[in-house]
Design a protein around this motif. Structure first.
Motif, mmCIF file in Angstrom:
data_model
loop_
_atom_site.group_PDB
_atom_site.id
_atom_site.type_symbol
_atom_site.label_atom_id
_atom_site.label_comp_id
_atom_site.label_asym_id
_atom_site.label_seq_id
_atom_site.Cartn_x
_atom_site.Cartn_y
_atom_site.Cartn_z
ATOM 1 N N UNK A 141 7.271 -2.186 8.874
ATOM 2 C CA UNK A 141 7.408 -3.544 8.344
ATOM 3 C C UNK A 141 6.026 -4.045 7.948
ATOM 4 N N UNK A 142 5.923 -4.644 6.765
ATOM 5 C CA UNK A 142 4.679 -5.294 6.352
ATOM 6 C C UNK A 142 5.002 -6.602 5.653
ATOM 7 N N UNK A 143 4.339 -7.693 6.098
ATOM 8 C CA UNK A 143 4.504 -8.992 5.470
ATOM 9 C C UNK A 143 3.155 -9.696 5.422
ATOM 10 N N UNK A 144 2.936 -10.470 4.368
ATOM 11 C CA UNK A 144 1.764 -11.330 4.272
ATOM 12 C C UNK A 144 2.189 -12.655 3.665
ATOM 13 N N UNK A 167 7.517 -5.938 2.590
ATOM 14 C CA UNK A 167 8.724 -5.124 2.589
ATOM 15 C C UNK A 167 8.919 -4.442 3.919
ATOM 16 N N UNK A 168 10.021 -3.695 4.010
ATOM 17 C CA UNK A 168 10.332 -2.982 5.240
ATOM 18 C C UNK A 168 11.222 -1.805 4.921
ATOM 19 N N UNK A 169 11.136 -0.795 5.763
ATOM 20 C CA UNK A 169 12.024 0.347 5.684
ATOM 21 C C UNK A 169 12.377 0.735 7.115
ATOM 22 N N UNK A 170 13.671 0.669 7.441
ATOM 23 C CA UNK A 170 14.122 0.919 8.801
ATOM 24 C C UNK A 170 15.257 1.940 8.773
ATOM 25 N N UNK A 171 15.257 2.829 9.761
ATOM 26 C CA UNK A 171 16.315 3.826 9.854
ATOM 27 C C UNK A 171 16.825 3.960 11.275
ATOM 28 N N UNK A 172 18.096 4.423 11.416
ATOM 29 C CA UNK A 172 18.690 4.628 12.726
ATOM 30 C C UNK A 172 19.518 5.902 12.694
ATOM 31 N N UNK A 190 10.195 -7.845 -0.213
ATOM 32 C CA UNK A 190 10.014 -9.279 -0.051
ATOM 33 C C UNK A 190 9.031 -9.759 -1.109
ATOM 34 N N UNK A 191 9.447 -10.736 -1.895
ATOM 35 C CA UNK A 191 8.584 -11.275 -2.935
ATOM 36 C C UNK A 191 8.773 -12.782 -3.015
ATOM 37 N N UNK A 192 7.653 -13.507 -2.852
ATOM 38 C CA UNK A 192 7.666 -14.975 -2.909
ATOM 39 C C UNK A 192 8.716 -15.575 -1.982
ATOM 40 N N UNK A 193 8.814 -15.004 -0.794
ATOM 41 C CA UNK A 193 9.716 -15.554 0.204
ATOM 42 C C UNK A 193 11.165 -15.159 0.082
ATOM 43 N N UNK A 194 11.490 -14.231 -0.817
ATOM 44 C CA UNK A 194 12.870 -13.790 -1.011
ATOM 45 C C UNK A 194 12.983 -12.311 -0.635
ATOM 46 N N UNK A 195 13.913 -11.997 0.268
ATOM 47 C CA UNK A 195 14.175 -10.608 0.675
ATOM 48 C C UNK A 195 15.266 -10.041 -0.229
ATOM 49 N N UNK A 196 14.958 -8.928 -0.859
ATOM 50 C CA UNK A 196 15.950 -8.210 -1.655
ATOM 51 C C UNK A 196 16.373 -6.957 -0.895
ATOM 52 N N UNK A 197 17.684 -6.808 -0.689
ATOM 53 C CA UNK A 197 18.197 -5.599 -0.043
ATOM 54 C C UNK A 197 18.252 -4.492 -1.089
ATOM 55 N N UNK A 198 17.223 -3.631 -1.058
ATOM 56 C CA UNK A 198 17.150 -2.601 -2.094
ATOM 57 C C UNK A 198 18.102 -1.453 -1.794
ATOM 58 N N UNK A 199 18.221 -1.090 -0.543
ATOM 59 C CA UNK A 199 19.132 -0.024 -0.138
ATOM 60 C C UNK A 199 19.515 -0.240 1.318
ATOM 61 N N UNK A 200 20.796 -0.477 1.561
ATOM 62 C CA UNK A 200 21.293 -0.610 2.929
ATOM 63 C C UNK A 200 22.536 0.278 3.053
ATOM 64 N N UNK A 248 7.645 5.562 4.238
ATOM 65 C CA UNK A 248 7.749 4.719 3.054
ATOM 66 C C UNK A 248 6.859 3.492 3.207
ATOM 67 N N UNK A 249 5.967 3.306 2.248
ATOM 68 C CA UNK A 249 5.047 2.165 2.298
ATOM 69 C C UNK A 249 5.703 0.961 1.652
ATOM 70 N N UNK A 250 5.773 -0.157 2.378
ATOM 71 C CA UNK A 250 6.224 -1.385 1.725
ATOM 72 C C UNK A 250 5.255 -1.782 0.626
ATOM 73 N N UNK A 251 5.534 -2.885 -0.022
ATOM 74 C CA UNK A 251 4.690 -3.337 -1.119
ATOM 75 C C UNK A 251 3.245 -3.436 -0.683
ATOM 76 N N UNK A 252 2.345 -3.052 -1.567
ATOM 77 C CA UNK A 252 0.916 -3.055 -1.214
ATOM 78 C C UNK A 252 0.419 -4.452 -0.960
#
Length: 620
Positions: A455-458, A474-479, A521-531, A615-619
Motif C-alpha cells: 500500500x502506498x498513499x500520499x 495505490x495498493x495491491x493485495x492478495x489472499x 488512488x488519484x485526487x482522493x478517489x479510489x478506482x477498483x482496477x482489478x478485484x 506490484x508498485x503502486x503509483x509513483x
C-alpha cells in the motif's frame, strides 16, 4: 532545580556580602561609604547600605539595614536583590584566612531578582568577578553556618529565552537542633501554582568535598510533580550532576513546555530514573514507569547545545496501548477525549495536525513494544525508529507484527517543512490474518485466510481528512487459501435459495481459493482496477470507485457461479452511498442476462497472485 539553585546562590551571596562588609570594616576601619565602594567593586554593580552596626570582638556582630544590590543596566528590575534587615555574626580569626564561619545569620524583608535575557545573559553573572563572589568554586569555600533563618523573602525569575516567569515566597533555615538545610517556596510559575520543598545536608557536609551531598527536593507545578532524592558530588556545579528523579502528572506535554521539547499530550504518567547532566546534554537513564495504560522504559538524552533541542533515545514497552500514542499524531489521548476539538462524523478525523510541534526540536528515538493493545487494528507488536529533522518526521523502519504471525513493514512520513503539511505511507503486508478484521461481526467464526501485498498513499493537508481527500497512490493485495462466510457470497450472488437456506439454518465457511485487489488512488478517489475473489462456489468480480473526501462508494459486484441454481440472479449487485450506511441494489448500468447456467471455471491462483507483492503502486 535551576530556580532553587539561583535562590540559594542569592542567599549565600547576601551572607558573603555581609561578611565581606564586616571584613572591610575590621581591616580598614571604614564607614558605610567606603564599605559600599568596596562591595560595589567586588560585585561589579552598585551596592548601597542604609544602616550599619558592627560590634567587633572574637565574634564580629554585623547588622545591615536596607541593603540593595543593583542590577546590570540591561536588566528590567532596578535591583538584583534588596533586604530590609540582615543580622549575622562572623568569627574574626578564621575570616582573616578566608574561612567564613557564621554562628548566626538572619535575613528578612528580601526581594531577589533572577533574570535571563533573550541572548542568555544572567543578571547574577554579568560582572567579570561576580561569579567568584556569588558562587563558590569549591565546596570548602561555602560558609560554615550554624544557625540560619531566611524569612519574608520573595523570588522573581524571568527567563526571556524560554518565556518563563516565577513569583514565589521563599524561606530557609538551619538550626543546631536540625542542622540540615531546609527551604520552601510557594507561588506561581507561568500562572500555574508552584510549590517547592528542599532538604539538603548540613553546611558542614556541604563543605566536605569527599562526602557526596544529600538532596531531597520536591517541586509541584500545577498537577505535575518532580521528586529528586539522592546525592550529588558537586552541588555547586550545575553543569555536571547525576540524581534520581521521579516525574508524575496528567500529561507529558505539561513538563516545562517553555523548554520547547516536543512532548505530546498523553494520559497521566509516572516515570522514575536517573537524571544526569554533562554540559548541555541531559540524560534520563534507565527510567521505568507507566503512561496511561502502557508501561514504558528506556533512556532519553536531550542536547541543548544547538539552535533547537536534539533528542535521542531508546524506549521499550511490555504492553503498549495504542490510545496512549494518540498525542504523537496530533489527536487527543483516550483519557482526554473531552478536550479534543469537535470533529465531523467521518471515518477520517479532521482535527488539525499540530505541525508546529514538529519544528521545536529534532529527535531520533526507537520504540519497541512486545505487546500492543489496539482494539480496531489486528496488531500484536511493533518496532520503529522515529526520526524528526527540521519539521519532517520519518518513521523508518516501522514493523508491525499482526496476530497469527503476520507482518506489516515499511515507513510513514509527516512533512511540515512547507506551509501545508503532507504525509505518506509505504507499507508491505505479508500473511496478515483476515479474521481480526471481522471481530465485531457475525461472520467472525467463518472467516479466514491472510493478505499479502503493498500500500502506498500520499496526501497534503492540515488534517488526516484533508490529506485523504486529495490522496494519490495505490495498493495491491492478495489472499490465498482462506475462507469466507457463505452467506456473504450467496447474498452477493443473490442465489436466493441458498442464501435463505443458510440464513434459516446457520452460516458456514466457503473456501476461498485466492483473491486479489488492485486499486489506484488519484485526487482522493479510489478506482477498483482489478478485484477478483475465487471461491469453490463462485468467482466474484468487482469494479467501481470510492471517494475519500465524501466517504462514499459506488461499486458493482458480479458473482459468476460454478454450480447450477434456477434462482441465480446474474445481474450485478450495486453497493453505493455513504460508507457507514450504503445502499445495496440489484443491477448496474449494464445488466446481464437474468438466468445463468453455472459454468465458471476455477481461477489460476498462481497467475493471479504472481506479482501481487512486487506490484508498485503509483509513483511518488
Amino acid at each position: 532545580m535551576r530556580i532553587l539553585l539561583w535562590a540559594g546562590i542569592a542567599v549565600v551571596a547576601l551572607v558573603i556580602v555581609a561578611a565581606g562588609t564586616a571584613y572591610v570594616l575590621v581591616q580598614r576601619g571604614a564607614l558605610i561609604g567606603p564599605a559600599e565602594n568596596a562591595l560595589s567593586a567586588a560585585l561589579g554593580r552598585d551596592v548601597t547600605i542604609g544602616g550599619l552596626d558592627v560590634d567587633i570582638g572574637r565574634v564580629i556582630d554585623v547588622r545591615v539595614r536596607a541593603l540593595r544590590i543593583a542590577n546590570p543596566d540591561w536588566a528590567e528590575a532596578a535591583d538584583a536583590a534588596r533586604f530590609d534587615d540582615i543580622a549575622l555574626s562572623v568569627r574574626a580569626w578564621p575570616l582573616l584566612r578566608g574561612d567564613v564561619q557564621i554562628p548566626d545569620a538572619h535575613a528578612s524583608g528580601g526581594q531577589v531578582e533572577v533574570e535571563i535575557a533573550a541572548d542568555g545573559r544572567l543578571n547574577w553573572a554579568s560582572a567579570e568577578t561576580a561569579g567568584d563572589v556569588v558562587a563558590p568554586e569549591e565546596r570548602a569555600e561555602f560558609p560554615a553556618i550554624a544557625n540560619l533563618e531566611l524569612a519574608k523573602t520573595k523570588l522573581h525569575v524571568v527567563d526571556r529565552q524560554r518565556g518563563l516567569t516565577v513569583d514565589a515566597d521563599i524561606s530557609a533555615a538551619v538550626t543546631p537542633e536540625n542542622p540540615e538545610i531546609t527551604a520552601d517556596a510557594s507561588g506561581t510559575m507561568n500562572g500555574k501554582p508552584l510549590k517547592l520543598t528542599f532538604v539538603g545536608g548540613a553546611p558542614r557536609t556541604l563543605r566536605d568535598a569527599d562526602v557526596p551531598y544529600p538532596v531531597d527536593l520536591t517541586i509541584t507545578h500545577g498537577a505535575t510533580e518532580a521528586k529528586v532524592a539522592g546525592t550529588v558530588d558537586e552541588p555547586f556545579d550545575t553543569a555536571d550532576f547525576a540524581i534520581e528523579l521521579t516525574l508524575s502528572g496528567p500529561s507529558l506535554a505539561d513538563i516545562l513546555p517553555e523548554l520547547d521539547l516536543p512532548l505530546p499530550p498523553t494520559p497521566p504518567y509516572r516515570l522514575a530514573g536517573a537524571l544526569s547532566r554533562a554540559g548541555d546534554i541531559w540524560q534520563f537513564r534507565n527510567f521505568d514507569g507507566v503512561v496511561g495504560d502502557s508501561d514504558l522504559a528506556g533512556t532519553v538524552a536531550v542536547d541543548l547545545s544547538g539552535d533547537k533541542p536534539r533528542i535521542e533515545g531508546a524506549l521499550t514497552s511490555r504492553q503498549l496501548d495504542f490510545d496512549d500514542l494518540a498525542g504523537f499524531i496530533g489527536a487527543a489521548p483516550d483519557s482526554d477525549k473531552a478536550a479534543e476539538p469537535e470533529a465531523r462524523d467521518g471515518v477520517f478525523p479532521d482535527v488539525p495536525l499540530d505541525d508546529e510541534r514538529l519544528h521545536t526540536a529534532n529527535l531520533k528515538v526507537t520504540l519497541t513494544a512486545a505487546q500492543v493493545i489496539a482494539p480496531n487494528l489486528p496488531i500484536d507488536a511493533l518496532s520503529g525508529t522515529f526520526d524528526l529533522a527540521d519539521g519532517r518526521l520519518l518513521v523508518r523502519p516501522l514493523e508491525l507484527t499482526t496476530r497469527n504471525g503476520g507482518r506489516i513493514a515499511g515507513e510513514i512520513a509527516l512533512n511540515a517543512r512547507q506551509d501545508v503539511p503532507s504525509a505518506d505511507i509505504d507499507m508491505t503486508l505479508a500473511n496478515v490474518d483476515l479474521r481480526p478484521f471481522f471481530e465485531n461481526t457475525p461472520f467472525i467464526q467463518e472467516m479466514g485466510g491472510s493478505f499479502s501485498g503493498r500500500i502506498y498513499l500520499i496526501g497534503v493537508g492540515d488534517s488526516l481528512a484533508a490529506m485523504m481527500a486529495v490522496a494519490n497512490g495505490g495498493a495491491s493485495l492478495g489472499m490465498r487459501d482462506g475462507r469466507i462466510s457463505a452467506l456473504l457470497v450467496e447474498a452477493a450472488g443473490l442465489d436466493v435459495a441458498e442464501a435463505l437456506l443458510v440464513a434459516v439454518t446457520e452460516d458456514s465457511p466457503l473456501p476461498v481459493r485466492c483473491a486479489r485487489a488492485d486499486l489506484d488512488v488519484e485526487d482522493g478517489v479510489i478506482q477498483l482496477r482489478q478485484v477478483v475473489v475465487d471461491t469453490s462456489d463462485s468467482t466474484l468480480i468487482a469494479q467501481g470507485s470510492a471517494n475519500l473526501a465524501s466517504e462514499t462508494l459506488d461499486v458493482q459486484v458480479e458473482a459468476r457461479a460454478k454450480d447450477f441454481s434456477l434462482l441465480d440472479v446474474a445481474a450485478p449487485v450495486r453497493v453505493s452511498g455513504a460508507w457507514r450506511d450504503p445502499t445495496i441494489s440489484i443491477g448496474g448500468l449494464d445488466p446481464l442476462p437474468f438466468l445463468e447456467m453455472g459454468d465458471q471455471e476455477d481461477v489460476n491462483c498462481d497467475a493471479l497472485l504472481a506479482d501481487v507483492a512486487e506490484r508498485a503502486p503509483k509513483t511518488r
